[in-house]
Design a protein around this motif. Sequence first.
Motif, mmCIF file in Angstrom:
data_model
loop_
_atom_site.group_PDB
_atom_site.id
_atom_site.type_symbol
_atom_site.label_atom_id
_atom_site.label_comp_id
_atom_site.label_asym_id
_atom_site.label_seq_id
_atom_site.Cartn_x
_atom_site.Cartn_y
_atom_site.Cartn_z
ATOM 1 N N TYR A 152 20.882 -10.979 19.442
ATOM 2 C CA TYR A 152 21.650 -9.938 20.112
ATOM 3 C C TYR A 152 21.469 -10.033 21.522
ATOM 4 N N PRO A 153 22.743 -9.978 22.173
ATOM 5 C CA PRO A 153 23.180 -10.187 23.654
ATOM 6 C C PRO A 153 22.622 -8.690 24.250
ATOM 7 N N SER A 154 22.078 -8.792 25.485
ATOM 8 C CA SER A 154 21.635 -7.520 26.252
ATOM 9 C C SER A 154 22.917 -6.989 26.947
ATOM 10 N N ILE A 155 22.868 -5.404 26.897
ATOM 11 C CA ILE A 155 23.983 -4.930 27.551
ATOM 12 C C ILE A 155 23.461 -3.872 28.351
ATOM 13 N N VAL A 156 24.203 -3.575 29.596
ATOM 14 C CA VAL A 156 23.734 -2.680 30.405
ATOM 15 C C VAL A 156 25.264 -1.950 30.743
ATOM 16 N N ILE A 157 25.165 -0.571 30.910
ATOM 17 C CA ILE A 157 26.449 0.338 31.284
ATOM 18 C C ILE A 157 25.995 1.142 32.214
ATOM 19 N N ALA A 158 26.929 1.324 33.111
ATOM 20 C CA ALA A 158 26.858 2.704 34.109
ATOM 21 C C ALA A 158 28.013 3.415 33.983
ATOM 22 N N VAL A 207 24.660 7.207 36.132
ATOM 23 C CA VAL A 207 23.413 7.050 35.062
ATOM 24 C C VAL A 207 23.671 5.660 34.689
ATOM 25 N N SER A 208 22.596 5.222 33.909
ATOM 26 C CA SER A 208 22.665 3.585 33.309
ATOM 27 C C SER A 208 21.921 3.799 31.970
ATOM 28 N N ARG A 209 22.627 2.772 31.227
ATOM 29 C CA ARG A 209 21.632 2.667 29.788
ATOM 30 C C ARG A 209 21.681 1.160 29.669
ATOM 31 N N ILE A 210 20.505 0.709 29.058
ATOM 32 C CA ILE A 210 20.419 -0.658 28.843
ATOM 33 C C ILE A 210 19.875 -0.879 27.478
ATOM 34 N N ALA A 254 18.248 5.631 26.231
ATOM 35 C CA ALA A 254 18.632 7.126 26.666
ATOM 36 C C ALA A 254 19.294 6.824 28.251
ATOM 37 N N ALA A 255 20.140 7.701 28.833
ATOM 38 C CA ALA A 255 20.641 7.698 29.974
ATOM 39 C C ALA A 255 19.403 7.745 31.121
ATOM 40 N N ILE A 256 19.483 6.798 32.089
ATOM 41 C CA ILE A 256 18.534 6.803 33.115
ATOM 42 C C ILE A 256 19.382 6.895 34.425
ATOM 43 N N SER A 310 26.436 2.421 48.111
ATOM 44 C CA SER A 310 25.101 2.365 48.159
ATOM 45 C C SER A 310 24.955 1.141 46.643
ATOM 46 N N TYR A 311 23.724 0.583 46.841
ATOM 47 C CA TYR A 311 23.367 -0.078 45.633
ATOM 48 C C TYR A 311 21.683 -0.256 45.213
ATOM 49 N N ALA A 312 21.372 -0.658 44.280
ATOM 50 C CA ALA A 312 20.235 -0.604 43.975
ATOM 51 C C ALA A 312 19.961 -1.837 42.849
ATOM 52 N N VAL A 313 18.702 -2.395 42.783
ATOM 53 C CA VAL A 313 18.422 -3.374 42.100
ATOM 54 C C VAL A 313 17.305 -3.050 40.940
ATOM 55 N N GLY A 314 17.384 -3.277 39.785
ATOM 56 C CA GLY A 314 16.443 -3.181 38.755
ATOM 57 C C GLY A 314 16.008 -4.392 38.041
ATOM 58 N N THR A 315 14.758 -4.192 37.498
ATOM 59 C CA THR A 315 14.308 -5.291 36.721
ATOM 60 C C THR A 315 13.527 -4.701 35.579
ATOM 61 N N GLY A 316 13.627 -5.413 34.448
ATOM 62 C CA GLY A 316 12.748 -5.063 33.216
ATOM 63 C C GLY A 316 13.015 -5.969 32.102
ATOM 64 N N GLN A 317 12.758 -5.256 30.898
ATOM 65 C CA GLN A 317 12.893 -6.392 29.577
ATOM 66 C C GLN A 317 13.826 -5.507 28.717
ATOM 67 N N VAL A 318 14.345 -6.288 27.812
ATOM 68 C CA VAL A 318 15.306 -5.673 26.821
ATOM 69 C C VAL A 318 14.663 -6.665 25.439
ATOM 70 N N VAL A 319 13.930 -5.792 24.748
ATOM 71 C CA VAL A 319 13.475 -6.242 23.407
ATOM 72 C C VAL A 319 13.768 -5.256 22.195
ATOM 73 N N SER A 320 13.763 -5.563 21.070
ATOM 74 C CA SER A 320 14.201 -4.767 19.867
ATOM 75 C C SER A 320 13.760 -3.471 19.718
ATOM 76 N N ASN A 321 12.316 -3.362 20.238
ATOM 77 C CA ASN A 321 11.978 -1.808 20.102
ATOM 78 C C ASN A 321 11.546 -1.392 21.350
ATOM 79 N N ASN A 322 11.729 -1.783 22.701
ATOM 80 C CA ASN A 322 11.404 -1.220 23.698
ATOM 81 C C ASN A 322 12.186 -1.799 24.997
ATOM 82 N N ASN A 323 13.467 -1.098 25.388
ATOM 83 C CA ASN A 323 14.038 -1.389 26.550
ATOM 84 C C ASN A 323 13.655 -0.736 27.729
ATOM 85 N N LYS A 324 13.500 -1.259 28.934
ATOM 86 C CA LYS A 324 13.213 -0.493 29.810
ATOM 87 C C LYS A 324 13.412 -1.507 31.162
ATOM 88 N N ILE A 325 13.962 -0.583 32.244
ATOM 89 C CA ILE A 325 14.380 -1.037 33.505
ATOM 90 C C ILE A 325 13.976 -0.150 34.623
#
Length: 398
Positions: free
Chosen positions: A131-137, A146-149, A164-166, A199-214
Amino acid sequence: SAEWKRFTQYDVTDKTVTAMNDAGMVAEVQTMVGRTDLLFNYGRKLNDGSMDWFIVEDFGQGKNPAVGITNDDKVIVLFTPHDKEEGISCRVGDYNKTTRMMTWKAVSVLDEKGKNPSVSLGGPSAKAGTYPSIVIAYEGENGNVVSRIGLIDLYFPQARSLSAAIEVAATGKSPSISIASEYADVTVAIAYETDNNISYAVGTGQVVSNNNKITWGTPKTFGEGLSPAVSLNNRDEVIISYKAPELPILMYSLGKLKTSDSSISFTKEDQYGAGNRYSISMNNMGDVLEVRRNKGMQWYYSSNLTGQVRNWMSKLDDNALLSSLTIPGTHDSAARYGTGSYRCQYMSINEQLYAGVRFFDIRLIYENGELMAYHGTTSSGKQYITLAEICQNVLDFS
């Protein structure tokens, strides 16, 4: 640096959004002037910068579209229903290279509230199958950006484990977001408008099947501008396009991402003509495609930031002996899926071709009447691509 070529004009449309993968395939959604219909186009950006369109078809009714694309020709389109002021719907499609047709899944709802979405798709997560990762804003309630990943199943019309929305910033509008992914790690860049400033922001994190965090870094002010469009690739190259305040002039800035402090070091800023209602996309090969509206027509601009590695053999002497060449190749070239030693590559055959690879090591198994790429001796080694599809990739490239 970027040397822009204006190479074609297109239909009279209100707005166009595009996404481009590493093979130069382009998915495009257009909003028609004075209508609620959306038009979908699909084609390839050729080496000379021109476009070869395979598909031009009605997509259905909607407004404020956003589009994303994967390297295996899966497409996602987000849009607001034509009869609503807010809400984000989703539709996914799969391009068939043999028939040159899109197969679309049913429309599903991603969010009942937000509006003006932006979407970007990354590569498959090695920790979550294919499954590919997806990010939306998007613009949320009370003017928040807000963003979701997460991960998305492009074979079915629903997101998988989408977070959930971040909240990214207290207030803002017209967000644009882009993702770069490797293994399960992701880097995300977002740009948005705040009081005639970008304005801009940079985020880092991981996308896995049970824990998506940025985790987002502190938002930074880029400078004066309106309606930014941002694109990021796996080489940490960043391009931001935006409209100058009070003038119909488009500007662009190039930079390098620094994940250590969640910042972007901008090294180039320039204007590149008049226009508005624009979209920009950049792939991992450094190819850039920009489309804008100017004087009622749609114009395409093309550039390359990192050099044309895809056609390095064209620079060789035709009389050169094979024994005099060093030909780049890959081990277990099709082994993109699986865990541990079963996975040897992050790039598809298409991506490898466009990165300059000219030698492929393909391991096969005969299964259900087809020669299927395989690695190892168990079901974990299945690679979901046939020898015929690999050969077709090479033919399409050549």
